[in-house]
Enzyme design. Sequence first.
Site, PDB file in Angstrom:
ATOM      1  N   SER A  36      -3.391  -3.439  -0.978  1.00  0.00           N
ATOM      2  CA  SER A  36      -2.300  -4.160  -0.219  1.00  0.00           C
ATOM      3  C   SER A  36      -2.922  -5.536   0.228  1.00  0.00           C
ATOM      4  CB  SER A  36      -2.093  -3.400   1.008  1.00  0.00           C
ATOM      5  OG  SER A  36      -0.841  -4.544   1.492  1.00  0.00           O
ATOM      6  N   GLN A  76      -7.770  -0.326   3.248  1.00  0.00           N
ATOM      7  CA  GLN A  76      -8.647  -1.005   3.945  1.00  0.00           C
ATOM      8  C   GLN A  76     -10.125  -1.262   3.498  1.00  0.00           C
ATOM      9  OE1 GLN A  76      -8.012  -1.861   7.015  1.00  0.00           O
ATOM     10  NE2 GLN A  76      -6.079  -0.945   7.439  1.00  0.00           N
ATOM     11  N   GLY A 108       0.769  -1.245  -0.034  1.00  0.00           N
ATOM     12  CA  GLY A 108       0.025  -0.157   0.049  1.00  0.00           C
ATOM     13  C   GLY A 108       0.874   1.378   0.028  1.00  0.00           C
ATOM     14  N   THR A 109       1.913   1.378   0.831  1.00  0.00           N
ATOM     15  CA  THR A 109       2.727   2.478   0.824  1.00  0.00           C
ATOM     16  C   THR A 109       3.334   2.953  -0.508  1.00  0.00           C
ATOM     17  OG1 THR A 109       3.223   2.096   3.275  1.00  0.00           O
ATOM     18  CG2 THR A 109       4.836   3.589   1.961  1.00  0.00           C
ATOM     19  N   THR A 163      12.659  -6.935 -10.360  1.00  0.00           N
ATOM     20  CA  THR A 163      12.379  -8.199 -10.535  1.00  0.00           C
ATOM     21  C   THR A 163      10.755  -8.663 -10.073  1.00  0.00           C
ATOM     22  OG1 THR A 163      14.532  -9.266 -10.898  1.00  0.00           O
ATOM     23  CG2 THR A 163      12.746 -10.763 -10.550  1.00  0.00           C
ATOM     24  N   ASN A 203      -8.725   3.234   8.415  1.00  0.00           N
ATOM     25  CA  ASN A 203      -8.151   2.129   9.085  1.00  0.00           C
ATOM     26  C   ASN A 203      -8.335   2.055  10.585  1.00  0.00           C
ATOM     27  OD1 ASN A 203      -6.471   4.399   8.607  1.00  0.00           O
ATOM     28  ND2 ASN A 203      -4.888   3.401   9.905  1.00  0.00           N
ATOM     29  N   CYS A 224       0.728   5.674  23.693  1.00  0.00           N
ATOM     30  CA  CYS A 224       2.078   4.804  24.301  1.00  0.00           C
ATOM     31  C   CYS A 224       2.237   3.743  23.565  1.00  0.00           C
ATOM     32  CB  CYS A 224       1.483   4.420  25.673  1.00  0.00           C
ATOM     33  SG  CYS A 224       1.687   5.716  26.879  1.00  0.00           S
TER      34      CYS A 224
END
Lengths: 276, 394
Positions: B198, B178, B71-72, B236, B150, B324
């Site tokens: 993806s 997503q 996806g990126t 490739t 997402n 966190c």
Amino acid sequence: MWEYTDKVKEHFLNPRNVGAIENADGVGEVGSLACGDALTLYFKLDGDGRIQDAKFLTFGCASAIASSSALTEMIIGKTLEEAEKITNEDIADFLGDLPKEKMHCSVMGKEALDKAIAHYRGEAARAPDGNIVCECFGITDREIEKTIREHRLTSIEDVTGYLKAGGGCGKCHDNIQQIMDHVFGQPVSIQPQAKKMTNIQKIRLIEETLEREIKPALHQDGGDIELVDVDGVRVMVKLRGTCAGCSAAQVTLKNVVEAKLRELVTTDLVVEEVRA
Amino acid sequence: MKTVYVDNNATTQAAPEVVDAMLPFFTERYGNASSMHSFGGGLIVDIRRARARVADLIGARPDEILFTSGGTESDATAIHAALQSNPGKRHIVTTRVEHPAIKNLFEQYGQNGYRVTVVPVDGQGRLDQETLLKSLDDDTAIVSIMWANNETGVINPMDDLAREIRSRGILFHTDAVQAVGKLPIDVGRTKVDLLSMSAHKFHGPKGIGALYIRKGTKFKPLVVGGHQEAGRRAGTENVPGIVGMGKACELAGQHLEDVGTRVRRLRDKLEQSLLRAVPRSMANGGQSDRLPNTSSIAFEYVEGEAILLLMNEHGICASSGSACTSGSLEPSHVLRAMGVPFTAAHGSIRYSLSHYTTEEEVDFIIAKMPPIIERLRQMSPFWKQAMEQAKAQA
């Protein structure tokens, strides 16, 4: 996922001394909801001036809870003079170490202890020393410099791990780097000279900064701000919505609004609240 | 301990059929598809079949599908191609709730002299279309808007957006990572120009994705080198990955109905049961049109990492919008963009189900969550405050 030691996990899963103490001798509160962690520490002394009981309430991650639990175990049975010698490193060591990114949890424990002792002794809470560098978490240049010196921190990530400074928007990274360069005697890059502005230019820039940088953030929490007047370096504002009467408003005014205006307009501005 | 996996928006298990389909391409059929000998060159047939299956899933033609590493890369390729093909245009538009693959990419373009408009969303995660359309002008090169979010699962009105944006002669890209495999997608009806997907989000392997490029869209490659993928993406071919993605697309097409009905029902059961059982909790974006598999629930006055680690003790895997758990110390930019207050953003947990999720697993989560939240609240100074306030008001 963080790599916590078994001792951190154990103290997180089975925390000791959870709760509040009614009529405690000392109470220390640090952190806030916005910051993502907060701790209230309570202690009670016995007749000999030793800490007979200590309890905590903590909002935060596993390492924050474990650090709080460890702290209460460490101070019970100690005199205040003994307790105040405990450092954040001692807390981390007690837990068999914390991940670097989580060192601020032990720092928070140390701060709560200091505050609770100061509270018992009737000392006024010390105002933060120096100028705010990290606006997101309200950390000053003095605190950053002190921590860099004490722990020989050499990267911004380390500073964030210890103090949280730089962990939010990231705008202060250059400033943190400068403090680090200064501590370690490296050349300090020269700040560009502030441009001289006319009054009209200054007021426009203040207005723009409020609109663009500050209002959107306040709106998210249902608050608002209005520019009333500018007199020399004094910027007078009115707070509205949920900001009006919010106990955190004064902090926001200084740490966010004033800091932002100083950053983007001129460094000598002072923000004052005008009440309706 | 059994693993109860409800973190399928992060990644999914590869379907057994996918793994079976891939294995021969590591062993007997390891050739290079660009070779002249049929041992390698013959793989072109397998790649062609996989490309057709990917195209089928989204109603595209096979020659409109470009294989990438995920996806990126698809996102970066799409935006790069659009800007390189329209060098005179310097304005780009996106939203405040994008995945970092787009968010950070646009920030980088912003630092490199592009004018960037970032469109806000409302409290339910719905896009401010008026601001979006007002921002468009002759200088706008491309608009990039995710199909579905997402974190919250909130779905954007893609048909309308595509019509409005393309009628102004502006390219429209969507990060549909997503959405693919969870919603029926037909680019014949929803006229986007570029669409990222993806494989590992719908039971394919990691490291393979695709970019749909509508026929006739001008293109410049991001990765240059060899002539693979008709000169649009050098390197490739990842044959096992491509074959695996093809199989995953075929299965996803077959499972769409299950995801839209049974999985949706399980998601609703999970969400409603938790909201009922846990006071001071709410569904982020709960009033919006959402992906059928996603539920983001905010538990006020507790912190997400602590919740996840207690869930982990029961083998339950989910993720959180808390600060966190990420590298950063700020809570999810998506929840903050929606104006979710700090009291709730730090304690938001995302449950994302899949075709493989069972009712038994959902019931297990429903049983385990309320005591976890209660336990952490008993430790939280803010919960104590909130309860004292509530008592004073009563």
